[in-house]
Design an enzyme around this catalytic site. Sequence first.
Site, short mmCIF file in Angstrom:
data_model
loop_
_atom_site.label_atom_id
_atom_site.label_comp_id
_atom_site.label_asym_id
_atom_site.label_seq_id
_atom_site.Cartn_x
_atom_site.Cartn_y
_atom_site.Cartn_z
CE LYS A 157 -7.30 0.67 0.34
NZ LYS A 157 -8.12 0.12 1.43
CG HIS A 167 -3.64 -0.99 -2.25
ND1 HIS A 167 -4.21 0.26 -2.18
CD2 HIS A 167 -3.41 -1.38 -0.97
CE1 HIS A 167 -4.28 0.64 -0.91
NE2 HIS A 167 -3.81 -0.34 -0.16
CB SER A 221 -0.95 0.01 1.20
OG SER A 221 -0.25 -0.20 2.40
#
Length: 396
Positions: free
Chosen positions: A239, A207, A179
Amino acid sequence: MADFSELRAALVARQQAQRYRTRLTQAAPCGRWADVDGERLLNFSSNDYLGLASDARVRTAFQRGVACHGVGSGASHLVCGHSSVHQALEDALADAVGQPRALLFSSGYMANYGVLTALLRSGDAVFQDRLNHASLLDGGLASGARFRRYPHNDAATLGEWLATSSAPRRLVVTDGVFSMDGDVAPLAALAAASERHNAWLMVDDAHGFGVLGSDGAGSVAAAGVAPQQVAVHMATLGKALGVYGAFVAGDEALIDYLIQFSRPYIYTTALPPALASAALTALTLMQTEPWRRDKLRALGAEFQRGLADLGLPPTGSDTAIQPIVLGDDRRTLQVAQRLRAAGLLVGAIRPPTVPDGAARLRVTLSASHELADVRLLLTALERALASPGPAASESR
Ligand code: PMP
Protein backbone atom coordinates in the site's frame (compact mmCIF):
# COMPACT_ATOMS: atom_id res chain seq x y z
CA MET A 1 -18.17 -32.88 -18.25
CA ALA A 2 -18.38 -31.18 -14.85
CA ASP A 3 -21.78 -29.72 -14.03
CA PHE A 4 -21.38 -26.09 -13.06
CA SER A 5 -25.06 -25.17 -13.18
CA GLU A 6 -25.10 -24.34 -9.46
CA LEU A 7 -22.13 -22.06 -9.88
CA ARG A 8 -23.80 -20.34 -12.83
CA ALA A 9 -26.96 -19.82 -10.79
CA ALA A 10 -24.91 -18.20 -8.01
CA LEU A 11 -23.28 -15.90 -10.56
CA VAL A 12 -26.63 -14.85 -11.97
CA ALA A 13 -27.98 -14.21 -8.45
CA ARG A 14 -24.98 -12.04 -7.64
CA GLN A 15 -25.42 -10.12 -10.88
CA GLN A 16 -29.11 -9.54 -10.16
CA ALA A 17 -28.23 -8.26 -6.69
CA GLN A 18 -25.95 -5.60 -8.25
CA ARG A 19 -23.06 -7.19 -6.40
CA TYR A 20 -21.15 -8.71 -9.27
CA ARG A 21 -17.44 -8.04 -8.91
CA THR A 22 -15.60 -7.02 -12.05
CA ARG A 23 -11.94 -6.47 -12.84
CA LEU A 24 -10.39 -3.69 -14.83
CA THR A 25 -7.38 -4.36 -16.98
CA GLN A 26 -4.84 -1.62 -16.43
CA ALA A 27 -2.35 -0.68 -19.10
CA ALA A 28 -0.43 1.97 -17.14
CA PRO A 29 1.92 1.78 -14.16
CA CYS A 30 0.08 2.43 -10.90
CA GLY A 31 -0.03 6.14 -10.12
CA ARG A 32 -2.07 9.27 -10.59
CA TRP A 33 -3.49 7.95 -13.84
CA ALA A 34 -5.07 4.66 -14.84
CA ASP A 35 -5.27 3.49 -18.43
CA VAL A 36 -8.33 1.27 -18.88
CA ASP A 37 -9.62 0.15 -22.30
CA GLY A 38 -7.68 2.94 -23.94
CA GLU A 39 -9.17 5.56 -21.62
CA ARG A 40 -6.93 7.68 -19.42
CA LEU A 41 -8.62 8.06 -16.04
CA LEU A 42 -7.63 10.01 -12.93
CA ASN A 43 -7.15 7.23 -10.44
CA PHE A 44 -8.81 7.60 -7.03
CA SER A 45 -8.94 3.89 -6.28
CA SER A 46 -5.42 2.63 -5.62
CA ASN A 47 -3.69 2.04 -2.28
CA ASP A 48 -0.50 3.71 -3.54
CA TYR A 49 -0.97 6.35 -0.84
CA LEU A 50 2.51 7.90 -1.01
CA GLY A 51 2.89 7.68 -4.78
CA LEU A 52 5.86 5.31 -4.47
CA ALA A 53 4.63 2.44 -6.68
CA SER A 54 6.19 3.92 -9.79
CA ASP A 55 8.86 6.12 -8.20
CA ALA A 56 12.03 6.02 -10.32
CA ARG A 57 14.26 5.17 -7.33
CA VAL A 58 12.05 2.28 -6.25
CA ARG A 59 12.01 0.95 -9.82
CA THR A 60 15.80 1.19 -10.02
CA ALA A 61 16.14 -0.68 -6.71
CA PHE A 62 13.89 -3.40 -8.12
CA GLN A 63 15.95 -3.65 -11.31
CA ARG A 64 19.22 -3.77 -9.36
CA GLY A 65 17.66 -6.40 -7.12
CA VAL A 66 16.90 -8.53 -10.17
CA ALA A 67 20.45 -8.03 -11.44
CA CYS A 68 21.93 -9.13 -8.07
CA HIS A 69 19.47 -11.77 -6.87
CA GLY A 70 17.60 -12.98 -9.94
CA VAL A 71 13.86 -12.97 -10.45
CA GLY A 72 12.61 -15.45 -7.87
CA SER A 73 13.71 -16.50 -4.40
CA GLY A 74 13.83 -20.12 -5.47
CA ALA A 75 12.44 -21.62 -2.26
CA SER A 76 10.66 -20.97 1.01
CA HIS A 77 12.48 -18.98 3.71
CA LEU A 78 13.26 -22.11 5.72
CA VAL A 79 14.78 -23.98 2.79
CA CYS A 80 17.11 -21.62 0.93
CA GLY A 81 14.86 -18.69 -0.05
CA HIS A 82 15.88 -16.28 2.74
CA SER A 83 18.43 -13.81 1.38
CA SER A 84 20.52 -11.01 2.85
CA VAL A 85 18.12 -8.45 1.38
CA HIS A 86 15.13 -10.09 3.11
CA GLN A 87 17.09 -9.92 6.34
CA ALA A 88 18.01 -6.26 5.83
CA LEU A 89 14.37 -5.44 5.13
CA GLU A 90 13.17 -7.30 8.23
CA ASP A 91 15.69 -5.38 10.37
CA ALA A 92 14.67 -2.03 8.87
CA LEU A 93 10.94 -2.76 9.28
CA ALA A 94 11.39 -3.75 12.93
CA ASP A 95 13.24 -0.45 13.52
CA ALA A 96 10.56 1.51 11.66
CA VAL A 97 7.83 0.36 14.05
CA GLY A 98 10.03 0.20 17.16
CA GLN A 99 9.79 -3.57 17.67
CA PRO A 100 12.67 -5.96 18.35
CA ARG A 101 12.11 -8.20 15.32
CA ALA A 102 10.08 -8.44 12.13
CA LEU A 103 9.18 -11.31 9.81
CA LEU A 104 8.29 -11.02 6.15
CA PHE A 105 5.22 -12.77 4.78
CA SER A 106 4.36 -13.13 1.10
CA SER A 107 1.13 -11.16 1.50
CA GLY A 108 -0.91 -9.40 4.15
CA TYR A 109 -3.66 -11.98 3.83
CA MET A 110 -1.18 -14.74 4.60
CA ALA A 111 0.40 -12.78 7.46
CA ASN A 112 -2.92 -12.32 9.23
CA TYR A 113 -4.07 -15.85 8.59
CA GLY A 114 -0.67 -17.17 9.60
CA VAL A 115 -0.52 -15.26 12.89
CA LEU A 116 -4.04 -16.09 14.04
CA THR A 117 -3.90 -19.78 13.18
CA ALA A 118 -0.47 -20.14 14.81
CA LEU A 119 -1.24 -18.27 18.03
CA LEU A 120 -4.73 -19.57 18.74
CA ARG A 121 -6.33 -22.93 19.17
CA SER A 122 -9.56 -24.40 20.46
CA GLY A 123 -10.18 -23.16 24.03
CA ASP A 124 -8.56 -19.75 23.35
CA ALA A 125 -10.57 -16.62 22.58
CA VAL A 126 -10.21 -13.97 19.90
CA PHE A 127 -11.97 -10.60 20.07
CA GLN A 128 -12.16 -8.71 16.81
CA ASP A 129 -13.56 -5.38 15.73
CA ARG A 130 -16.70 -5.97 13.66
CA LEU A 131 -15.14 -4.13 10.70
CA ASN A 132 -11.77 -5.90 10.65
CA HIS A 133 -10.30 -6.99 7.33
CA ALA A 134 -11.49 -10.32 5.90
CA SER A 135 -8.06 -11.94 6.39
CA LEU A 136 -8.27 -11.32 10.15
CA LEU A 137 -11.79 -12.67 10.32
CA ASP A 138 -10.86 -15.72 8.26
CA GLY A 139 -7.77 -16.45 10.38
CA GLY A 140 -9.78 -16.07 13.59
CA LEU A 141 -12.48 -18.44 12.37
CA ALA A 142 -9.98 -21.00 11.08
CA SER A 143 -8.02 -21.00 14.35
CA GLY A 144 -10.80 -22.85 16.20
CA ALA A 145 -10.69 -20.30 19.05
CA ARG A 146 -13.89 -18.79 20.46
CA PHE A 147 -14.53 -15.95 18.01
CA ARG A 148 -16.33 -12.76 19.04
CA ARG A 149 -16.74 -9.52 17.11
CA TYR A 150 -17.15 -6.41 19.25
CA PRO A 151 -19.03 -3.32 17.98
CA HIS A 152 -16.86 -1.08 15.85
CA ASN A 153 -14.21 0.76 17.91
CA ASP A 154 -16.05 -0.05 21.16
CA ALA A 155 -13.26 -0.52 23.71
CA ALA A 156 -15.74 -0.44 26.63
CA THR A 157 -17.68 -3.48 25.35
CA LEU A 158 -14.40 -5.22 24.61
CA GLY A 159 -13.33 -4.60 28.22
CA GLU A 160 -16.57 -6.14 29.52
CA TRP A 161 -16.14 -9.21 27.32
CA LEU A 162 -12.50 -9.63 28.33
CA ALA A 163 -13.48 -9.38 32.00
CA THR A 164 -15.81 -12.37 31.70
CA SER A 165 -13.54 -14.52 29.54
CA SER A 166 -11.68 -17.36 31.20
CA ALA A 167 -9.90 -18.54 28.05
CA PRO A 168 -6.22 -19.27 28.71
CA ARG A 169 -5.06 -17.19 25.73
CA ARG A 170 -6.94 -14.07 24.68
CA LEU A 171 -6.11 -12.07 21.57
CA VAL A 172 -7.65 -8.70 20.74
CA VAL A 173 -7.41 -7.84 17.05
CA THR A 174 -8.05 -4.57 15.28
CA ASP A 175 -7.24 -2.77 12.07
CA GLY A 176 -5.21 0.38 12.83
CA VAL A 177 -7.00 2.23 10.01
CA PHE A 178 -10.20 0.62 8.75
CA SER A 179 -9.91 -0.21 5.09
CA MET A 180 -13.40 0.76 3.98
CA ASP A 181 -14.01 3.70 6.33
CA GLY A 182 -10.58 5.27 6.76
CA ASP A 183 -11.19 5.90 10.46
CA VAL A 184 -8.62 4.95 13.09
CA ALA A 185 -8.99 2.47 15.95
CA PRO A 186 -8.95 3.82 19.52
CA LEU A 187 -5.61 2.11 20.10
CA ALA A 188 -4.84 3.66 23.49
CA ALA A 189 -8.16 2.40 24.90
CA LEU A 190 -7.80 -1.02 23.25
CA ALA A 191 -4.24 -1.35 24.59
CA ALA A 192 -5.39 -0.36 28.10
CA ALA A 193 -8.27 -2.89 28.03
CA SER A 194 -5.96 -5.63 26.73
CA GLU A 195 -3.36 -4.90 29.40
CA ARG A 196 -5.94 -4.76 32.18
CA HIS A 197 -7.23 -8.21 31.28
CA ASN A 198 -3.94 -9.78 30.38
CA ALA A 199 -4.77 -10.20 26.68
CA TRP A 200 -2.49 -9.71 23.69
CA LEU A 201 -3.24 -6.88 21.26
CA MET A 202 -2.72 -7.36 17.51
CA VAL A 203 -2.87 -4.35 15.17
CA ASP A 204 -3.17 -4.68 11.39
CA ASP A 205 -1.76 -1.38 10.19
CA ALA A 206 -2.00 -2.04 6.44
CA HIS A 207 -3.50 1.41 5.85
CA GLY A 208 -1.73 3.36 8.60
CA PHE A 209 1.87 2.34 7.93
CA GLY A 210 3.56 5.10 5.93
CA VAL A 211 0.54 7.39 6.27
CA LEU A 212 0.29 8.18 10.00
CA GLY A 213 2.82 8.99 12.70
CA SER A 214 6.15 10.70 12.41
CA ASP A 215 8.33 9.03 9.77
CA GLY A 216 5.21 7.08 8.78
CA ALA A 217 5.61 4.64 11.68
CA GLY A 218 1.84 4.21 11.59
CA SER A 219 -1.26 4.32 13.70
CA VAL A 220 0.34 2.87 16.87
CA ALA A 221 2.90 5.68 17.05
CA ALA A 222 0.29 8.25 16.03
CA ALA A 223 -1.93 7.14 18.93
CA GLY A 224 0.95 7.55 21.39
CA VAL A 225 0.82 3.82 22.19
CA ALA A 226 4.20 2.31 23.10
CA PRO A 227 5.42 -0.49 20.82
CA GLN A 228 5.57 -2.88 23.81
CA GLN A 229 1.83 -2.47 24.31
CA VAL A 230 1.26 -4.10 20.92
CA ALA A 231 2.03 -7.81 21.02
CA VAL A 232 1.61 -8.33 17.27
CA HIS A 233 2.20 -5.45 14.86
CA MET A 234 1.33 -6.29 11.28
CA ALA A 235 1.48 -4.10 8.17
CA THR A 236 1.73 -4.55 4.42
CA LEU A 237 4.25 -3.44 1.81
CA GLY A 238 1.75 -3.19 -1.04
CA LYS A 239 0.00 0.00 0.00
CA ALA A 240 1.95 3.09 1.14
CA LEU A 241 5.25 1.46 0.16
CA GLY A 242 3.85 0.69 -3.27
CA VAL A 243 5.50 -2.73 -3.54
CA TYR A 244 4.15 -6.12 -2.37
CA GLY A 245 4.25 -8.36 0.68
CA ALA A 246 3.77 -7.86 4.39
CA PHE A 247 5.46 -8.16 7.77
CA VAL A 248 4.69 -9.01 11.35
CA ALA A 249 6.75 -7.30 14.04
CA GLY A 250 7.04 -8.04 17.74
CA ASP A 251 9.07 -9.73 20.42
CA GLU A 252 11.86 -12.22 19.63
CA ALA A 253 9.75 -15.06 21.02
CA LEU A 254 6.76 -14.15 18.82
CA ILE A 255 8.85 -14.09 15.67
CA ASP A 256 10.68 -17.33 16.50
CA TYR A 257 7.33 -18.96 17.27
CA LEU A 258 5.88 -17.88 13.92
CA ILE A 259 8.94 -19.21 12.10
CA GLN A 260 8.37 -22.58 13.78
CA PHE A 261 4.58 -22.82 13.70
CA SER A 262 2.97 -20.47 11.16
CA ARG A 263 2.03 -22.63 8.21
CA PRO A 264 1.51 -19.80 5.68
CA TYR A 265 5.03 -18.64 6.57
CA ILE A 266 6.66 -22.06 6.40
CA TYR A 267 5.00 -23.60 3.37
CA THR A 268 5.30 -20.89 0.76
CA THR A 269 7.96 -19.49 -1.54
CA ALA A 270 9.76 -16.46 -0.12
CA LEU A 271 9.07 -13.09 -1.73
CA PRO A 272 11.38 -12.39 -4.65
CA PRO A 273 14.46 -10.69 -3.13
CA ALA A 274 14.22 -7.93 -5.76
CA LEU A 275 10.86 -6.99 -4.24
CA ALA A 276 12.57 -6.77 -0.86
CA SER A 277 15.19 -4.42 -2.41
CA ALA A 278 12.43 -2.24 -3.82
CA ALA A 279 10.63 -2.25 -0.47
CA LEU A 280 13.82 -1.23 1.36
CA THR A 281 14.21 1.79 -0.91
CA ALA A 282 10.51 2.64 -0.59
CA LEU A 283 10.82 2.39 3.20
CA THR A 284 13.69 4.89 3.22
CA LEU A 285 11.68 7.26 1.01
CA MET A 286 8.66 6.84 3.27
CA GLN A 287 10.79 7.89 6.24
CA THR A 288 12.83 10.67 4.63
CA GLU A 289 10.19 12.37 2.49
CA PRO A 290 7.59 13.59 4.97
CA TRP A 291 6.24 15.94 2.29
CA ARG A 292 4.32 12.95 0.93
CA ARG A 293 2.33 12.66 4.17
CA ASP A 294 1.90 16.45 4.38
CA LYS A 295 0.58 16.54 0.83
CA LEU A 296 -1.80 13.65 1.47
CA ARG A 297 -3.18 15.49 4.50
CA ALA A 298 -3.59 18.73 2.51
CA LEU A 299 -5.45 16.84 -0.25
CA GLY A 300 -7.67 15.21 2.38
CA ALA A 301 -8.48 18.58 3.95
CA GLU A 302 -9.36 20.02 0.54
CA PHE A 303 -11.60 17.03 -0.19
CA GLN A 304 -13.38 17.35 3.15
CA ARG A 305 -13.92 21.08 2.62
CA GLY A 306 -15.33 20.39 -0.83
CA LEU A 307 -17.73 17.72 0.48
CA ALA A 308 -18.99 20.19 3.08
CA ASP A 309 -19.57 22.78 0.32
CA LEU A 310 -21.63 20.19 -1.56
CA GLY A 311 -23.68 19.58 1.58
CA LEU A 312 -22.40 16.01 1.88
CA PRO A 313 -21.66 14.52 5.30
CA PRO A 314 -18.00 14.49 6.37
CA THR A 315 -16.15 11.24 5.75
CA GLY A 316 -14.70 11.46 9.26
CA SER A 317 -11.35 10.31 7.93
CA ASP A 318 -7.92 11.89 8.28
CA THR A 319 -6.30 9.14 6.28
CA ALA A 320 -5.95 8.41 2.57
CA ILE A 321 -9.28 6.53 2.54
CA GLN A 322 -12.26 8.85 2.08
CA PRO A 323 -15.53 6.94 1.80
CA ILE A 324 -18.79 8.43 0.57
CA VAL A 325 -21.49 6.13 1.89
CA LEU A 326 -24.51 6.13 -0.42
CA GLY A 327 -26.20 3.04 1.01
CA ASP A 328 -27.89 1.66 -2.09
CA ASP A 329 -25.85 -0.78 -4.22
CA ARG A 330 -27.33 0.27 -7.55
CA ARG A 331 -26.97 3.97 -6.83
CA THR A 332 -23.35 3.49 -5.79
CA LEU A 333 -22.56 1.67 -9.03
CA GLN A 334 -24.37 4.33 -11.01
CA VAL A 335 -22.43 7.20 -9.46
CA ALA A 336 -19.13 5.35 -9.97
CA GLN A 337 -20.03 4.80 -13.63
CA ARG A 338 -20.84 8.46 -14.07
CA LEU A 339 -17.53 9.43 -12.52
CA ARG A 340 -15.83 7.07 -14.91
CA ALA A 341 -17.62 8.67 -17.85
CA ALA A 342 -16.20 11.96 -16.56
CA GLY A 343 -12.68 10.48 -16.59
CA LEU A 344 -12.33 9.47 -12.93
CA LEU A 345 -11.77 6.02 -11.48
CA VAL A 346 -13.39 5.51 -8.07
CA GLY A 347 -14.22 2.15 -6.51
CA ALA A 348 -17.86 1.22 -5.87
CA ILE A 349 -17.72 -0.97 -2.77
CA ARG A 350 -20.78 -3.07 -2.08
CA PRO A 351 -21.77 -5.87 0.31
CA PRO A 352 -20.43 -8.34 1.30
CA THR A 353 -17.24 -6.25 1.45
CA VAL A 354 -19.20 -3.70 3.52
CA PRO A 355 -22.37 -4.30 5.59
CA ASP A 356 -25.78 -4.40 3.87
CA GLY A 357 -27.09 -0.91 3.19
CA ALA A 358 -23.61 0.62 3.46
CA ALA A 359 -22.48 0.58 -0.20
CA ARG A 360 -20.06 3.38 -0.85
CA LEU A 361 -17.67 5.11 -3.15
CA ARG A 362 -14.21 4.45 -1.76
CA VAL A 363 -12.14 7.44 -2.76
CA THR A 364 -8.47 6.97 -2.05
CA LEU A 365 -6.05 9.86 -2.18
CA SER A 366 -2.37 9.68 -2.98
CA ALA A 367 0.60 11.99 -2.72
CA SER A 368 0.78 11.60 -6.51
CA HIS A 369 -2.45 13.63 -6.84
CA GLU A 370 -2.57 17.41 -7.18
CA LEU A 371 -5.07 19.78 -5.56
CA ALA A 372 -6.57 20.37 -9.01
CA ASP A 373 -7.31 16.63 -9.25
CA VAL A 374 -9.30 16.75 -6.02
CA ARG A 375 -11.24 19.77 -7.24
CA LEU A 376 -12.02 17.94 -10.47
CA LEU A 377 -13.27 14.99 -8.48
CA LEU A 378 -15.52 17.24 -6.39
CA THR A 379 -17.02 18.89 -9.48
CA ALA A 380 -17.63 15.50 -11.10
CA LEU A 381 -19.12 14.15 -7.86
CA GLU A 382 -21.54 17.05 -7.65
CA ARG A 383 -22.79 16.31 -11.18
CA ALA A 384 -22.89 12.54 -10.73
CA LEU A 385 -24.86 12.80 -7.50
CA ALA A 386 -27.28 15.37 -8.87
CA SER A 387 -28.59 13.23 -11.75
CA PRO A 388 -31.57 11.07 -10.83
CA GLY A 389 -32.14 7.28 -11.14
CA PRO A 390 -29.96 4.88 -13.13
CA ALA A 391 -30.56 4.40 -16.82
CA ALA A 392 -31.04 0.74 -17.80
CA SER A 393 -27.61 0.63 -19.45
CA GLU A 394 -26.02 1.85 -16.20
CA SER A 395 -27.49 -0.72 -13.87
CA ARG A 396 -25.41 -3.68 -14.95
N1 PMP B 1 -5.24 -6.10 6.01
C1 PMP B 1 -5.91 -5.05 5.54
C2 PMP B 1 -6.53 -4.10 6.52
C3 PMP B 1 -6.05 -4.86 4.17
O1 PMP B 1 -6.76 -3.84 3.69
C4 PMP B 1 -5.44 -5.78 3.28
C5 PMP B 1 -5.48 -5.61 1.77
N2 PMP B 1 -6.62 -5.17 1.22
C6 PMP B 1 -4.77 -6.87 3.82
C7 PMP B 1 -4.67 -7.00 5.18
C8 PMP B 1 -4.17 -7.91 2.93
O2 PMP B 1 -2.94 -7.48 2.44
P1 PMP B 1 -2.36 -8.05 1.06
O3 PMP B 1 -3.04 -7.30 -0.02
O4 PMP B 1 -0.90 -7.81 1.15
O5 PMP B 1 -2.69 -9.52 1.04
